[in-house]
Design a protein around this motif. Structure first.
Motif, PDB file in Angstrom:
ATOM      1  N   LEU A   1       1.606 -13.276 -12.047  1.00 36.88           N
ATOM      2  CA  LEU A   1       2.353 -12.461 -11.092  1.00 36.88           C
ATOM      3  C   LEU A   1       1.534 -11.195 -10.857  1.00 36.88           C
ATOM      4  N   ALA A   2       0.756 -11.195  -9.775  1.00 37.69           N
ATOM      5  CA  ALA A   2      -0.184 -10.091  -9.554  1.00 37.69           C
ATOM      6  C   ALA A   2       0.500  -8.875  -8.941  1.00 37.69           C
ATOM      7  N   LEU A   3       1.502  -9.103  -8.111  1.00 41.97           N
ATOM      8  CA  LEU A   3       2.263  -7.996  -7.526  1.00 41.97           C
ATOM      9  C   LEU A   3       3.750  -8.296  -7.697  1.00 41.97           C
TER      10      LEU A   3
ATOM     11  N   ASN B   1      -8.476  -2.491 -14.355  1.00 41.54           N
ATOM     12  CA  ASN B   1      -8.851  -3.826 -13.885  1.00 41.54           C
ATOM     13  C   ASN B   1      -7.678  -4.778 -14.045  1.00 41.54           C
ATOM     14  N   GLY B   2      -7.483  -5.614 -13.027  1.00 43.77           N
ATOM     15  CA  GLY B   2      -6.425  -6.614 -13.111  1.00 43.77           C
ATOM     16  C   GLY B   2      -5.043  -6.070 -12.816  1.00 43.77           C
ATOM     17  N   ALA B   3      -4.957  -4.830 -12.290  1.00 45.79           N
ATOM     18  CA  ALA B   3      -3.646  -4.231 -12.032  1.00 45.79           C
ATOM     19  C   ALA B   3      -3.012  -4.761 -10.750  1.00 45.79           C
ATOM     20  N   GLY B   4      -3.855  -5.322  -9.853  1.00 46.70           N
ATOM     21  CA  GLY B   4      -3.328  -5.832  -8.584  1.00 46.70           C
ATOM     22  C   GLY B   4      -3.855  -5.088  -7.367  1.00 46.70           C
ATOM     23  N   LYS B   5      -4.831  -4.195  -7.567  1.00 44.14           N
ATOM     24  CA  LYS B   5      -5.363  -3.404  -6.451  1.00 44.14           C
ATOM     25  C   LYS B   5      -5.998  -4.303  -5.390  1.00 44.14           C
TER      26      LYS B   5
ATOM     27  N   ILE C   1      -8.156   3.680   3.001  1.00 44.66           N
ATOM     28  CA  ILE C   1      -7.491   3.302   1.761  1.00 44.66           C
ATOM     29  C   ILE C   1      -8.569   2.811   0.808  1.00 44.66           C
ATOM     30  N   LEU C   2      -8.646   3.438  -0.345  1.00 47.08           N
ATOM     31  CA  LEU C   2      -9.675   3.022  -1.281  1.00 47.08           C
ATOM     32  C   LEU C   2      -9.068   2.726  -2.636  1.00 47.08           C
ATOM     33  N   THR C   3      -9.693   1.784  -3.319  1.00 45.37           N
ATOM     34  CA  THR C   3      -9.290   1.545  -4.701  1.00 45.37           C
ATOM     35  C   THR C   3     -10.406   2.086  -5.570  1.00 45.37           C
ATOM     36  N   THR C   4     -10.041   2.564  -6.699  1.00 45.00           N
ATOM     37  CA  THR C   4     -11.068   3.107  -7.588  1.00 45.00           C
ATOM     38  C   THR C   4     -10.506   3.190  -8.989  1.00 45.00           C
ATOM     39  N   HIS C   5     -11.396   3.181  -9.992  1.00 48.06           N
ATOM     40  CA  HIS C   5     -10.912   3.647 -11.270  1.00 48.06           C
ATOM     41  C   HIS C   5     -11.659   4.899 -11.713  1.00 48.06           C
ATOM     42  N   TYR C   6     -12.402   5.484 -10.735  1.00 46.88           N
ATOM     43  CA  TYR C   6     -12.967   6.805 -10.999  1.00 46.88           C
ATOM     44  C   TYR C   6     -11.956   7.845 -10.553  1.00 46.88           C
ATOM     45  N   ILE C   7     -11.359   8.522 -11.515  1.00 51.82           N
ATOM     46  CA  ILE C   7     -10.286   9.435 -11.178  1.00 51.82           C
ATOM     47  C   ILE C   7     -10.796  10.651 -10.418  1.00 51.82           C
TER      48      ILE C   7
ATOM     49  N   GLY D   1       0.849  -4.880 -11.567  1.00 51.19           N
ATOM     50  CA  GLY D   1       1.475  -5.344 -10.331  1.00 51.19           C
ATOM     51  C   GLY D   1       2.599  -4.468  -9.832  1.00 51.19           C
ATOM     52  N   GLU D   2       2.779  -3.298 -10.436  1.00 48.01           N
ATOM     53  CA  GLU D   2       3.831  -2.388  -9.974  1.00 48.01           C
ATOM     54  C   GLU D   2       3.235  -1.021  -9.672  1.00 48.01           C
TER      55      GLU D   2
END
Lengths: 309, 253
Positions: free
Chosen positions: A18-20, A39-43, A187-193, A209-210
């Motif tokens: 369940l990704a989202l 990683n794997g959060a659903g972005k 709209i960008l996804t990143t894990h660089y805060i 997924g939330e």
């Protein structure tokens, strides 16, 4: 006015993942929005659904009012996507591959626009080079040029600066700012805060997924931020005295520093009471400072909370 | 409709063909020329007529179809499999194109290539043996239909394949054997029973027979059966592709 409107978006992959889990999200026109998450959060799933690469299980997505399924042509014409992976046609030239994308999205040939675009991305000199002759950074620039080839109103950047050198990263942010000045929604996804902090108008944190947090930086800080009171002690402490065990305290810097964590929104911070108890315990101090948690702290604590649950 | 988008894919596929001209045109033409040398001149000169036609001429329509069938499947399957393999399919999926437009663009390009290849092969054959075409318009129409059917089959294989080995499976282990046993080199009537009956279960027999009829006016099976086989060759893969696109199976997660 919102340009992307996501309601109750659910994605269950065939394997059962369940990704989202029912995401609601509105993104305003001309906004720079950062989607943060481990990683794997659903972005990427979220982005891929909006762009038409992954099919949704439930919910609805509208792009400038057009449903991504029933009015997919109108919706997709508005969107440009720079995917995370460098996927290119090795034998095509830079010019051909960018012109191909423009045609694919139904736009009439416009060599002057493509020339401006390639120059803006410092690709003009390389326009006759085949993709396989380009460095990774150059390929990334071509991916951006392809995403912008049909003059989209909305640009998705999936992990745009992962594995990118400093120069390209700086160019990329300059480009993002220039695009926003032209009215493009990004709209960008990143894990660089730091990136999210520096660039984005608003930030959404996605976990498992939330969407667990959403707002502009100041709102997030106010909502989730914690402050830390640092007390610099006269003499180092080997351990916390027993009478202070009820407090959210950490010893730092070899016992020379006492850190007290408290909720910045709380009516009662407890600071006066803590100071009195320190006095009573005979713990002397020479200086104090308070520190607001950064977006990174908030992010880390949100993700940890998810891991613990 | 997105005609510019369709044209972009069509042109991209044709450019790929031009880049690999040696592999996609010169090699099959050379192979066909070798068939004419061996079966037409060397062996054919010692053979009697086949169905009243000089043997070298008799095998021309079948040999054209042999290269059309194998190249159609190979080309169309690679055309859609390769973007899947490299990941560039993301762009096609995110483009404002309907599934039908996507199929028509890829398959349209593959059919064009097969059609041109057939005409080049025909011209090559005319250098070795005497060729006459009694029904030129029907010859072109049948060629188009057969190429369309096998390009759709190739596209279907490309959609389903998960690796390069699966991509090769149908062309090498199904299409080529069936084509060789499909009456390219002999008239069905020359076979003894039970093979004469068995061979009628091979769909390619119907295609070769109908196509040869447009050249010499002789056929192994009724013309109607050949036309029906061509219609099925188009319809069956088309239905399978439509089902795949409708469910998103194999292309989208």
């Amino acid at each position: 006015m919102s340009v992307i409107d996501i309601r109750g978006l659910v994605k269950a992959y065939k394997g059962g993942t369940l990704a989202l889990k029912g995401v609601d999200l509105s993104i305003g026109k001309g906004e720079i929005f950062a989607l943060l998450g481990p990683n794997g959060a659903g972005k990427t799933t979220l982005i891929s659904i909006v762009c038409g690469i992954v099919t949704k299980t439930a919910g609805s997505v509208r792009v400038a009012g057009d449903d991504i399924e029933t009015d997919y042509r109108a919706a997709r014409r508005r969107i440009g996507l720079v995917p995370q992976e460098l996927t290119t046609d090795a034998f095509e030239t830079v010019w051909d591959t960018v012109a191909f994308t423009r045609g694919l999205f139904g736009c009439a040939r416009d060599d002057a626009y493509l020339e401006r675009l390639l120059k803006r991305l410092t690709l003009w000199e390389k326009r006759h080079s085949r993709m396989l002759e380009l460095s990774g950074g150059m390929k990334r620039r071509v991916m951006i040029a392809k995403a912008l080839a049909h003059e989209p109103e909305i640009l998705f950047l999936d992990e745009p600066t992962a594995g990118v050198d400093v120069e390209l990263r700086r160019d990329m942010w300059a480009l993002v700012r220039a695009l926003r000045a032209d009215g493009t929604t990004i709209i960008l996804t990143t894990h660089y805060i730091e990136e999210a902090e520096e660039m984005a108008d608003r930030v959404g944190v996605i976990r498992g997924g939330e969407l667990v947090a959403l707002g502009n930086k100041a709102e997030l800080m106010a909502q989730l931020g914690r402050r830390t009171l640092k007390i610099f002690l006269d003499a180092p402490l080997a351990a916390l005295p027993e009478r202070l065990h009820g407090w959210d305290l950490d010893l730092a810097d070899g016992g020379r520093e006492l850190d007290y964590h408290f909720d910045s929104k709380a009516e009662e911070t407890g600071i006066p009471r803590l100071m009195r108890q320190l006095d009573e315990a005979g713990i002397g101090w020479r200086d104090l400072t308070t520190r607001q948690s950064s977006l990174e702290d908030i992010f880390v604590s949100l993700v940890r909370a998810g891991d613990a649950s | 409709m997105n005609p510019r988008g369709m044209l972009a894919i069509y042109r991209f596929e044709m450019a790929r063909w031009k880049r690999t001209l040696w592999q996609s045109v010169v090699a099959p033409v050379l192979t066909t020329a070798l068939y004419f040398l061996v079966f037409g001149s060397a062996i054919g000169s010692r053979m009697s007529d086949m169905a009243g036609i000089d043997y070298g001429s008799f095998i021309v329509p079948g040999l054209i179809l042999l290269s059309v069938l194998t190249q159609s499947v190979a080309n169309a399957s690679f055309g859609i499999y390769f973007p899947k393999f490299t990941g560039t399919i993301y762009e096609i999926l995110s483009a404002p194109l309907s599934p039908l437009e996507t199929v028509a663009s890829y398959v349209g390009a593959a059919v064009t290539k097969s059609f041109l290849l057939a005409l080049i092969t025909l011209a090559t054959a005319a250098l070795f043996v005497e060729v006459r075409v009694e029904h030129p318009l029907l010859m072109l129409a049948f060629l188009l239909a057969i190429a369309a059917g096998f390009c759709l089959l190739g596209f279907l294989i490309g959609l389903l394949a998960d690796n390069f080995e699966q991509l090769q499976f149908v062309p090498l282990l199904v299409v080529t054997p069936l084509a060789f046993l499909g009456g390219i080199f002999y008239a069905v009537g020359t076979l003894a029973e039970p093979w004469r009956t068995v061979t009628l279960f091979n769909p390619i027999v119907y295609l070769v027979s109908g196509y040869r009829w447009t050249f010499y006016g002789v056929a192994d099976v009724p013309l109607g059966a050949s036309v029906a086989a061509m219609a099925l060759a188009i319809l069956l893969p088309l239905l399978a592709i439509a089902w795949i696109f409708r469910t998103g199976h194999r292309l989208k997660q």
